[in-house]
Write a protein that holds these residues in place. Structure first.
Motif, PDB file in Angstrom:
ATOM      1  N   GLU A  16     -27.798 -12.009  43.620  1.00 31.50           N
ATOM      2  CA  GLU A  16     -28.127 -13.176  44.428  1.00 31.50           C
ATOM      3  C   GLU A  16     -27.538 -13.062  45.833  1.00 31.50           C
ATOM      4  O   GLU A  16     -28.181 -13.432  46.821  1.00 31.50           O
ATOM      5  N   ARG A  17     -26.333 -12.532  45.921  1.00 30.01           N
ATOM      6  CA  ARG A  17     -25.723 -12.354  47.238  1.00 30.01           C
ATOM      7  C   ARG A  17     -26.456 -11.297  48.062  1.00 30.01           C
ATOM      8  O   ARG A  17     -26.560 -11.420  49.284  1.00 30.01           O
ATOM      9  N   MET A  18     -26.969 -10.271  47.411  1.00 24.96           N
ATOM     10  CA  MET A  18     -27.727  -9.257  48.143  1.00 24.96           C
ATOM     11  C   MET A  18     -28.966  -9.846  48.793  1.00 24.96           C
ATOM     12  O   MET A  18     -29.351  -9.441  49.890  1.00 24.96           O
ATOM     13  N   THR A  19     -29.600 -10.790  48.115  1.00 25.75           N
ATOM     14  CA  THR A  19     -30.795 -11.406  48.699  1.00 25.75           C
ATOM     15  C   THR A  19     -30.453 -12.190  49.956  1.00 25.75           C
ATOM     16  O   THR A  19     -31.327 -12.435  50.793  1.00 25.75           O
ATOM     17  N   ARG A  20     -29.177 -12.566  50.108  1.00 25.89           N
ATOM     18  CA  ARG A  20     -28.721 -13.286  51.302  1.00 25.89           C
ATOM     19  C   ARG A  20     -27.985 -12.363  52.274  1.00 25.89           C
ATOM     20  O   ARG A  20     -27.405 -12.832  53.246  1.00 25.89           O
ATOM     21  N   SER A  21     -27.998 -11.060  52.009  1.00 24.22           N
ATOM     22  CA  SER A  21     -27.260 -10.079  52.823  1.00 24.22           C
ATOM     23  C   SER A  21     -25.787 -10.434  52.919  1.00 24.22           C
ATOM     24  O   SER A  21     -25.138 -10.225  53.947  1.00 24.22           O
ATOM     25  N   ASP A  22     -25.251 -10.955  51.822  1.00 26.08           N
ATOM     26  CA  ASP A  22     -23.869 -11.416  51.779  1.00 26.08           C
ATOM     27  C   ASP A  22     -22.964 -10.363  51.150  1.00 26.08           C
ATOM     28  O   ASP A  22     -22.380 -10.567  50.086  1.00 26.08           O
ATOM     29  N   VAL A  23     -22.883  -9.196  51.781  1.00 31.37           N
ATOM     30  CA  VAL A  23     -21.973  -8.147  51.315  1.00 31.37           C
ATOM     31  C   VAL A  23     -21.704  -7.190  52.465  1.00 31.37           C
ATOM     32  O   VAL A  23     -22.593  -6.871  53.246  1.00 31.37           O
ATOM     33  N   LYS A  24     -20.467  -6.755  52.599  1.00 28.68           N
ATOM     34  CA  LYS A  24     -20.085  -5.725  53.573  1.00 28.68           C
ATOM     35  C   LYS A  24     -19.438  -4.560  52.823  1.00 28.68           C
ATOM     36  O   LYS A  24     -18.266  -4.607  52.509  1.00 28.68           O
ATOM     37  N   TYR A  25     -20.177  -3.468  52.589  1.00 33.53           N
ATOM     38  CA  TYR A  25     -21.605  -3.330  52.879  1.00 33.53           C
ATOM     39  C   TYR A  25     -22.359  -2.939  51.597  1.00 33.53           C
ATOM     40  O   TYR A  25     -23.562  -2.919  51.560  1.00 33.53           O
ATOM     41  N   ARG A  26     -21.599  -2.596  50.552  1.00 32.40           N
ATOM     42  CA  ARG A  26     -22.196  -2.310  49.245  1.00 32.40           C
ATOM     43  C   ARG A  26     -21.300  -2.868  48.148  1.00 32.40           C
ATOM     44  O   ARG A  26     -20.075  -2.918  48.307  1.00 32.40           O
ATOM     45  N   PHE A  27     -21.904  -3.248  47.033  1.00 30.17           N
ATOM     46  CA  PHE A  27     -21.140  -3.574  45.834  1.00 30.17           C
ATOM     47  C   PHE A  27     -20.929  -2.294  45.028  1.00 30.17           C
ATOM     48  O   PHE A  27     -21.832  -1.447  44.934  1.00 30.17           O
ATOM     49  N   SER A  28     -19.748  -2.170  44.444  1.00 28.84           N
ATOM     50  CA  SER A  28     -19.451  -1.056  43.544  1.00 28.84           C
ATOM     51  C   SER A  28     -18.857  -1.649  42.276  1.00 28.84           C
ATOM     52  O   SER A  28     -17.850  -2.369  42.323  1.00 28.84           O
ATOM     53  N   ILE A  29     -19.491  -1.371  41.147  1.00 28.10           N
ATOM     54  CA  ILE A  29     -19.056  -1.956  39.876  1.00 28.10           C
ATOM     55  C   ILE A  29     -17.952  -1.107  39.256  1.00 28.10           C
ATOM     56  O   ILE A  29     -18.118   0.106  39.065  1.00 28.10           O
ATOM     57  N   ASP A  30     -16.836  -1.745  38.939  1.00 31.16           N
ATOM     58  CA  ASP A  30     -15.770  -1.097  38.189  1.00 31.16           C
ATOM     59  C   ASP A  30     -16.171  -1.140  36.717  1.00 31.16           C
ATOM     60  O   ASP A  30     -16.094  -2.188  36.063  1.00 31.16           O
ATOM     61  N   MET A  31     -16.607  -0.005  36.183  1.00 29.50           N
ATOM     62  CA  MET A  31     -17.158   0.002  34.840  1.00 29.50           C
ATOM     63  C   MET A  31     -16.100  -0.152  33.759  1.00 29.50           C
ATOM     64  O   MET A  31     -16.446  -0.368  32.584  1.00 29.50           O
ATOM     65  N   ALA A  32     -14.826  -0.098  34.118  1.00 24.41           N
ATOM     66  CA  ALA A  32     -13.776  -0.391  33.129  1.00 24.41           C
ATOM     67  C   ALA A  32     -13.922  -1.812  32.619  1.00 24.41           C
ATOM     68  O   ALA A  32     -13.511  -2.121  31.485  1.00 24.41           O
ATOM     69  N   SER A  33     -14.529  -2.684  33.420  1.00 20.76           N
ATOM     70  CA  SER A  33     -14.720  -4.078  33.036  1.00 20.76           C
ATOM     71  C   SER A  33     -15.694  -4.203  31.848  1.00 20.76           C
ATOM     72  O   SER A  33     -15.697  -5.228  31.155  1.00 20.76           O
ATOM     73  N   LEU A  34     -16.496  -3.183  31.601  1.00 17.10           N
ATOM     74  CA  LEU A  34     -17.452  -3.230  30.504  1.00 17.10           C
ATOM     75  C   LEU A  34     -16.761  -3.139  29.139  1.00 17.10           C
ATOM     76  O   LEU A  34     -17.309  -3.571  28.127  1.00 17.10           O
ATOM     77  N   LYS A  35     -15.553  -2.576  29.120  1.00 15.15           N
ATOM     78  CA  LYS A  35     -14.850  -2.386  27.845  1.00 15.15           C
ATOM     79  C   LYS A  35     -14.560  -3.705  27.140  1.00 15.15           C
ATOM     80  O   LYS A  35     -14.488  -3.768  25.919  1.00 15.15           O
ATOM     81  N   ALA A  36     -14.397  -4.786  27.900  1.00 15.89           N
ATOM     82  CA  ALA A  36     -14.081  -6.084  27.306  1.00 15.89           C
ATOM     83  C   ALA A  36     -15.308  -6.793  26.751  1.00 15.89           C
ATOM     84  O   ALA A  36     -15.177  -7.824  26.076  1.00 15.89           O
ATOM     85  N   GLU A  37     -16.499  -6.264  27.027  1.00 16.55           N
ATOM     86  CA  GLU A  37     -17.733  -6.919  26.617  1.00 16.55           C
ATOM     87  C   GLU A  37     -18.123  -6.540  25.188  1.00 16.55           C
ATOM     88  O   GLU A  37     -17.814  -5.445  24.707  1.00 16.55           O
ATOM     89  N   GLU A  38     -18.829  -7.444  24.524  1.00 14.29           N
ATOM     90  CA  GLU A  38     -19.422  -7.173  23.232  1.00 14.29           C
ATOM     91  C   GLU A  38     -20.918  -7.338  23.351  1.00 14.29           C
ATOM     92  O   GLU A  38     -21.395  -8.373  23.843  1.00 14.29           O
ATOM     93  N   PRO A  39     -21.707  -6.327  22.942  1.00 16.20           N
ATOM     94  CA  PRO A  39     -23.162  -6.438  23.050  1.00 16.20           C
ATOM     95  C   PRO A  39     -23.685  -7.650  22.308  1.00 16.20           C
ATOM     96  O   PRO A  39     -23.191  -8.011  21.231  1.00 16.20           O
TER      97      PRO A  39
END
Length: 356
Positions: free
Chosen positions: A332-355
């Motif tokens: 949603e923020r990308m559609t508003r150009s609200d980022v300087k200048y790219r998002f980078s996902i820390d994939m370690a955050s996926l470990k806490a998720e359950e499918p």
């Protein structure tokens, strides 16, 4: 075959959510990678929402992500380029036919049989289409796995695999070097990388922006001059003086204003993709033998060259690191150009998720 966690969209109006996807076990030439960071490209959003249906229809569930940095965890018996523990990257391609003239020339990005990192038919049969980097791991043929210089921050290096090579490749093709005058149109995810590369190549670098407030940041990134493109007097001062202009704007705009700024034999290359055709005044091209072209990513050899160049010059993308749980917000923020200048996902955050 094994299963791994990922974030996927189940349909064009569905949010990204945690799921489980299949990955193939490594074959003799494959590299298995634990994904550490994955950049968020605007193409990810377009694909997930099926906004490019006419040219690149989405296949669901879709797992985007083609700016991947990770560690090698397993290699096949025939792998010679990488070993367990290496820091590596995967960009927009995971395969090609290897036999066409483009592949033989090291231009896999033009191969008619190219396999995109996500959304392409999966010849290994592990899913309805290839799955990208919003996941815990990925298995890729070694030829399409790249070395990441160890001095680069992996979060900032991830966007080099798309935004980096997309701006580096046309500059190399059109001979950007010291003594050239180069324009960068638009200071976003692509444009900020264009400024860094043009500056590192030694070119006199001019940023064109509609936002006067971006002047300070443009200079920080390496611009020698900043022109507010809505100011006719500022634009007129640069008429007929540019060797090369990189147009990174994805919205409809007047390209003729920039063609007029090219010197004789100057080139304007489009890397932004507006959603409607742009009129071109042909006289503006003919009278000074100017040209307009487009450029996608680069081939594997050129992408490695770009990464090595970044290692020597300490170039990475300016990123905002986010957990995977904020990827819908990032869209949603990308559609508003609200980022300087790219998002980078820390994939370690996926470990806490359950499918789900």
């Amino acid at each position: 075959m094994y299963r791994t966690k990922a974030y996927a969209a189940a349909g064009k109006t569905a949010p990204m959510a945690c799921t489980s996807i299949p990955r193939r076990d490594p074959t003799a030439r494959d590299v298995q990678i634990e994904i550490l960071f994955c950049g968020v490209c605007h193409s990810d959003l377009h694909y997930a929402r099926d906004e490019w249906h006419e040219v690149f229809p989405a296949v669901y569930p879709c797992v985007p992500g083609h700016e991947i940095v990770g560690r090698v965890t397993k290699v096949g018996d025939g792998v010679t380029k990488h070993k367990v523990g290496d820091l590596v990257g995967v960009g927009c391609l995971v395969d090609s036919d290897r036999t066409c003239p483009n592949c033989k020339a090291g231009l896999e990005q033009f191969c008619p049989g190219q396999v995109l990192t996500y959304g392409s038919p999966d010849k290994h049969g592990t899913g309805p289409a290839t799955y990208g980097g919003y996941s815990a791991s990925i298995v890729v043929d070694e030829h399409f796995v790249l070395r990441i210089p160890p001095n680069l921050d992996p979060a900032g290096a991830a966007p080099l695999l798309c935004a980096g090579i997309t701006t580096y490749s046309p500059m190399r093709h059109w001979g950007v070097t010291r003594g050239k005058k180069v324009g960068i149109v638009g200071l976003g995810g692509l444009g900020h990388m264009g400024v860094k590369f043009a500056h590192a190549f030694g070119a006199h670098t001019v940023v064109f922006t509609t936002s006067p407030g971006k002047t300070e940041d443009a200079r920080r990134l390496g611009a020698d001059e900043v022109v507010v493109s809505r100011n006719a007097d500022e634009m007129r001062k640069h008429a007929g003086s540019f060797d090369f202009i990189l147009d990174c704007v994805a919205a409809p705009h007047d390209v003729n204003a920039y063609i007029h700024l090219l010197a004789r034999d100057g080139n304007l290359t489009m890397v932004g993709v507006p959603d409607q055709p742009l009129p071109v005044n042909v006289f503006g091209l003919i009278l000074q033998r100017r040209s307009v072209s487009g450029s996608p990513i680069g081939g594997l050899a050129e992408t490695q060259e770009m990464l090595d160049f970044c290692g020597r010059h300490d170039i990475t993308a300016d990123v905002e690191v986010i957990p995977i749980q904020r990827v819908n917000e990032a869209y949603e923020r990308m559609t508003r150009s609200d980022v300087k200048y790219r998002f980078s996902i820390d994939m370690a955050s996926l470990k806490a998720e359950e499918p789900a």
